[in-house]
Design an enzyme around this catalytic site. Structure first.
Site, PDB file in Angstrom:
ATOM      1  N   ASN A   1      26.810  38.087  -4.964  1.00 54.08           N
ATOM      2  CA  ASN A   1      28.230  37.948  -4.576  1.00 54.08           C
ATOM      3  C   ASN A   1      28.311  37.299  -3.194  1.00 54.08           C
ATOM      4  O   ASN A   1      29.047  36.340  -2.976  1.00 54.08           O
ATOM      5  CB  ASN A   1      28.924  39.312  -4.523  1.00 54.08           C
ATOM      6  CG  ASN A   1      28.754  40.090  -5.805  1.00 54.08           C
ATOM      7  OD1 ASN A   1      28.489  39.499  -6.840  1.00 54.08           O
ATOM      8  ND2 ASN A   1      28.890  41.400  -5.743  1.00 54.08           N
ATOM      9  N   ASP A   2      27.535  37.853  -2.261  1.00 56.72           N
ATOM     10  CA  ASP A   2      27.566  37.284  -0.914  1.00 56.72           C
ATOM     11  C   ASP A   2      26.721  36.017  -0.813  1.00 56.72           C
ATOM     12  O   ASP A   2      27.102  35.076  -0.122  1.00 56.72           O
ATOM     13  CB  ASP A   2      27.095  38.319   0.114  1.00 56.72           C
ATOM     14  CG  ASP A   2      28.232  39.248   0.502  1.00 56.72           C
ATOM     15  OD1 ASP A   2      29.346  38.733   0.743  1.00 56.72           O
ATOM     16  OD2 ASP A   2      28.024  40.467   0.538  1.00 56.72           O
TER      17      ASP A   2
ATOM     18  N   ARG B   1      26.225  51.875  -3.463  1.00 59.36           N
ATOM     19  CA  ARG B   1      26.943  51.315  -2.314  1.00 59.36           C
ATOM     20  C   ARG B   1      27.415  52.458  -1.407  1.00 59.36           C
ATOM     21  O   ARG B   1      28.481  53.022  -1.616  1.00 59.36           O
ATOM     22  CB  ARG B   1      28.149  50.497  -2.783  1.00 59.36           C
ATOM     23  CG  ARG B   1      27.808  49.154  -3.435  1.00 59.36           C
ATOM     24  CD  ARG B   1      29.094  48.397  -3.785  1.00 59.36           C
ATOM     25  NE  ARG B   1      28.863  46.988  -4.038  1.00 59.36           N
ATOM     26  CZ  ARG B   1      28.714  46.454  -5.261  1.00 59.36           C
ATOM     27  NH1 ARG B   1      28.753  47.220  -6.327  1.00 59.36           N
ATOM     28  NH2 ARG B   1      28.537  45.151  -5.407  1.00 59.36           N
TER      29      ARG B   1
ATOM     30  N   ARG C   1      21.690  51.766  -0.864  1.00 60.60           N
ATOM     31  CA  ARG C   1      21.940  50.747   0.155  1.00 60.60           C
ATOM     32  C   ARG C   1      22.648  51.401   1.320  1.00 60.60           C
ATOM     33  O   ARG C   1      23.609  52.151   1.133  1.00 60.60           O
ATOM     34  CB  ARG C   1      22.818  49.626  -0.399  1.00 60.60           C
ATOM     35  CG  ARG C   1      23.177  48.633   0.702  1.00 60.60           C
ATOM     36  CD  ARG C   1      23.929  47.456   0.200  1.00 60.60           C
ATOM     37  NE  ARG C   1      25.317  47.758  -0.028  1.00 60.60           N
ATOM     38  CZ  ARG C   1      26.178  46.889  -0.544  1.00 60.60           C
ATOM     39  NH1 ARG C   1      25.759  45.687  -0.899  1.00 60.60           N
ATOM     40  NH2 ARG C   1      27.427  47.214  -0.706  1.00 60.60           N
TER      41      ARG C   1
ATOM     42  N   GLU D   1      21.003  38.161   0.627  1.00 63.92           N
ATOM     43  CA  GLU D   1      22.373  37.746   0.346  1.00 63.92           C
ATOM     44  C   GLU D   1      22.905  36.772   1.389  1.00 63.92           C
ATOM     45  O   GLU D   1      24.097  36.490   1.427  1.00 63.92           O
ATOM     46  CB  GLU D   1      23.299  38.949   0.182  1.00 63.92           C
ATOM     47  CG  GLU D   1      23.263  39.962   1.292  1.00 63.92           C
ATOM     48  CD  GLU D   1      24.164  41.171   1.034  1.00 63.92           C
ATOM     49  OE1 GLU D   1      24.993  41.145   0.111  1.00 63.92           O
ATOM     50  OE2 GLU D   1      24.043  42.148   1.790  1.00 63.92           O
TER      51      GLU D   1
ATOM     52  N   HIS E   1      36.497  44.336  -4.750  1.00 66.16           N
ATOM     53  CA  HIS E   1      35.946  45.660  -5.022  1.00 66.16           C
ATOM     54  C   HIS E   1      36.726  46.434  -6.074  1.00 66.16           C
ATOM     55  O   HIS E   1      36.161  47.255  -6.786  1.00 66.16           O
ATOM     56  CB  HIS E   1      35.725  46.427  -3.718  1.00 66.16           C
ATOM     57  CG  HIS E   1      34.496  45.917  -3.040  1.00 66.16           C
ATOM     58  ND1 HIS E   1      33.249  46.432  -3.303  1.00 66.16           N
ATOM     59  CD2 HIS E   1      34.311  44.862  -2.230  1.00 66.16           C
ATOM     60  CE1 HIS E   1      32.354  45.730  -2.639  1.00 66.16           C
ATOM     61  NE2 HIS E   1      32.972  44.778  -1.969  1.00 66.16           N
TER      62      HIS E   1
ATOM     63  N   CYS F   1      21.234  42.355  -7.827  1.00 66.51           N
ATOM     64  CA  CYS F   1      22.227  43.413  -7.981  1.00 66.51           C
ATOM     65  C   CYS F   1      23.654  42.888  -7.819  1.00 66.51           C
ATOM     66  O   CYS F   1      24.598  43.655  -7.903  1.00 66.51           O
ATOM     67  CB  CYS F   1      21.965  44.554  -7.016  1.00 66.51           C
ATOM     68  SG  CYS F   1      22.112  44.075  -5.292  1.00 66.51           S
TER      69      CYS F   1
HETATM   70  C1  PEP Z   1      26.405  41.260  -3.275  1.00 64.87           C
HETATM   71  O1  PEP Z   1      26.795  40.727  -2.232  1.00 64.87           O
HETATM   72  O2  PEP Z   1      26.084  40.623  -4.300  1.00 64.87           O
HETATM   73  C2  PEP Z   1      26.333  42.727  -3.378  1.00 64.87           C
HETATM   74  C3  PEP Z   1      25.756  43.304  -4.403  1.00 64.87           C
HETATM   75  O3  PEP Z   1      26.906  43.455  -2.384  1.00 64.87           O
HETATM   76  P1  PEP Z   1      28.502  43.661  -2.209  1.00 64.87           P
HETATM   77  O4  PEP Z   1      29.165  43.108  -3.430  1.00 64.87           O
HETATM   78  O5  PEP Z   1      28.718  45.121  -2.034  1.00 64.87           O
HETATM   79  O6  PEP Z   1      28.771  42.877  -0.969  1.00 64.87           O
HETATM   80 MG    MG Z   2      26.953  41.896  -0.419  1.00 64.95          MG
END
Ligand code: PEP
Ligand code: MG
Length: 537
Positions: A449-450, A292, A328, A426, A185, A497
């Site tokens: 990302n997840d 977020r 979100r 995700e 993050h 995203c």
């Molecule tokens: C993701 O998982 O791609 C996402 C956008 O959410 P975060 O990075 O906040 O988990």
């Molecule tokens: Mg995520």
């Protein structure tokens, strides 16, 4: 001159003075000479902590409810727990200072609780850590916090999401951390803020670095402390040409994001707080594809109230002047920890109690958020998106709850506007059942990302696995194609995203798959638009 390197997370060059960021937790043992005075200091801190907790109890009871307030009450009991208090006093008597004694005894007792089988007792580990942090903060005066008087470059072991939200963003020219990962993050924040930053560096963190000049080269991944003249000159040149390239992208400002053959894609921005709106405007985003919400919960001692959340959301929605804002709901848990949520330590936090799982089990927290979002909907164009979905049952429960919340607001005469309800895709479970889920929601947004972490079984936070992490893995590409196709078959829109949305080498691929929206760090928009406009797809 000291030269070192790390992994760059945002390209650019920054030159400035170092601010070393240390944590309240990094307490060192300063031997104390006056034991009686140190014991008195500890007593004073105990009293202050008691008063803080009493105030927090009342506030929580009024604003959140009895259940959460009860947790605060349990915590204050530790201030009279004989094992804990006498353990600390004994250590002080043996010559350690109060803050160090609290830290050591707190850690030892928390680990002992965490190792127990009983779930209730396990949860007490967080209570002890929290109360110990509070006492250490009072004893060390760390609550004056980290301050920057002038713009500068932050050097830290690592920064938690809560620490980053407490920073004065106007003054940060770059981050240099020893830990972190390109998907962490802090890295995401650096990209939102357009600041060159390095993670996983070899920098030796020492207070003597404070005030010294450092150059961060976010292209090559190098840093230079006390640079010599030749390096300074070369880096200033590099900084200038980066500025020139950025200026050349200005010709894409205000233009439609449409390919030569006429395919249109919306280029939205990812943000964490209302303060980030300036980056959205500066980046020329066409909307917000991911707000977020958890960042509104970080860096505080207790839950934000409905009114606080409403004001934050309203500010964003109003600033976007009718352009879409996808909010979100809270995705706390895993790497984003907040003490007052009392999340128990977990063996596998990324597979644990996070995101929608918390909202669906702690409905008071969910209700407060949804009420705030629906209230803000009256001020512009709002969509709500839910993270970490794995099943249709969750979607149905969410929709029922949303209807209930809207009904409540209507009964109170509160104005709302129609809101699109979408989900993040995700998890592999959501991707593989996206044909079914698509029939029940208004849109999909892929959290790559997840989705990558769960598809490849690679912890996104673990830098040791970077060699195995393949953001372009065919499994992921298949998922992405499948998700867009299933969305379109059901007549809903699909976006991406996660960080991959900004990967320029994949823009053509995403266009071919038919994605309707790409949501990226605001600073990426103009370059992404250039790619779209020049695309042959
Ligand atoms: C993701 O998982 O791609 C996402 C956008 O959410 P975060 O990075 O906040 O988990
Ligand atoms: Mg995520």
């Amino acid at each position: 001159m000291i030269k070192g390197n790390g992994r760059p997370v945002y390209q650019g060059v920054a030159i400035g003075r170092i601010y070393v960021h240390t944590k309240a937790r990094d307490v060192v043992n300063r031997k104390c000479t006056d034991i009686v005075k140190e014991l008195e200091r500890f007593e004073g801190a105990r009293e202050s902590a008691r008063k803080e907790l009493e105030a927090l109890y009342d506030k929580t009871l009024n604003e959140i409810g009895e259940e959460q307030a009860g947790i605060i009450e349990v915590q204050s009991l530790f201030l009279d727990d004989l094992d804990y208090i006498e353990g600390i006093q004994d250590m002080i008597r043996q010559g350690s200072d109060a803050a160090f004694s609290v830290h050591e005894i707190g850690d030892a007792q928390a680990s002992a609780f965490a190792a127990l089988d009983d779930e209730y007792m396990k949860a007490r580990a967080t209570d002890i850590r929290d109360i110990s942090d509070r006492l250490v903060r009072i004893l060390t005066g760390a609550d004056q916090g980290f301050r920057m008087d002038e713009p500068g470059i932050i050097v830290a072991e690592d920064l938690t999401p809560s620490e980053t939200v407490a920073l004065d963003k106007d003054k940060i020219l770059a981050f240099v951390t020893r830990q972190g990962s390109s998907n962490s993050h802090t890295a995401i924040l650096a990209r939102v803020m357009n600041i060159p930053s390095l993670v996983l560096t070899d920098i030796d963190i020492d207070p003597s670095l404070n005030g010294r000049i450092i150059i961060v080269d976010g292209f090559a991944g190098n840093y230079y402390i006390d640079p010599d003249d030749a390096t300074m000159k070369a880096m200033q040149d590099k900084k200038r040409s980066a500025g020139e390239y950025k200026a050349s992208l200005e010709s894409y400002r205000g233009r439609e994001s449409v390919t030569r053959k006429g395919q249109k894609v919306s280029l939205f921005a990812n943000i964490g707080s209302p303060d980030d709106i300036r980056y959205v405007i500066d980046g020329d985003a066409e909307g917000i594809g991911l707000l977020r919400s958890e960042f509104l919960y970080l860096g505080r001692d207790d839950f934000p109230t409905e009114d606080e959340l409403f004001e934050a959301y309203r500010k964003v929605v109003e600033a976007m002047e009718g352009r879409k804002v996808v909010i979100r709901t809270l995705d706390i848990g895993a790497d984003k920890k907040v003490d007052y949520f009392r999340l128990e330590p977990e063996e596998n936090p990324a597979l644990g109690y996070r995101g929608i799982r918390i909202c669906l089990t702690q409905k008071d927290i969910f209700r407060t958020q949804l009420r705030a979002i629906y209230r803000a909907s009256a001020y512009g164009r709002v969509a709500i998106m839910f993270p970490m979905i794995i099943s249709l049952k969750e979607v149905e429960d969410i929709k029922t709850f949303c209807t209930e919340v809207v009904g409540e607001l209507e009964a109170e005469g509160v104005r709302t506007s129609p809101v699109e309800l979408g989900i993040m895709i995700e998890t592999p479970a959501a991707a593989l059942t996206s044909d079914i889920l698509a029939q029940h929601v208004d849109f999909f947004s892929v959290g790559t990302n997840d989705l990558t972490q769960y598809t490849l079984a690679i912890d996104r936070q673990n830098e040791k696995l970077d060699g195995f992490y393949d953001a372009h893995h065919p499994a992921l590409m298949r998922f992405l194609a499948m998700i867009a196709e299933n969305a379109h078959k059901a007549g809903i829109w699909a976006g991406i995203c996660g960080e991959l949305a900004g990967d320029l080498s994949l823009t053509d691929e995403f266009l071919k798959m038919g994605y309707d929206e790409l949501s990226v760090a605001p600073s990426r928009i103009l370059e992404l638009r250039k790619n779209v406009i020049e695309s042959e797809v």
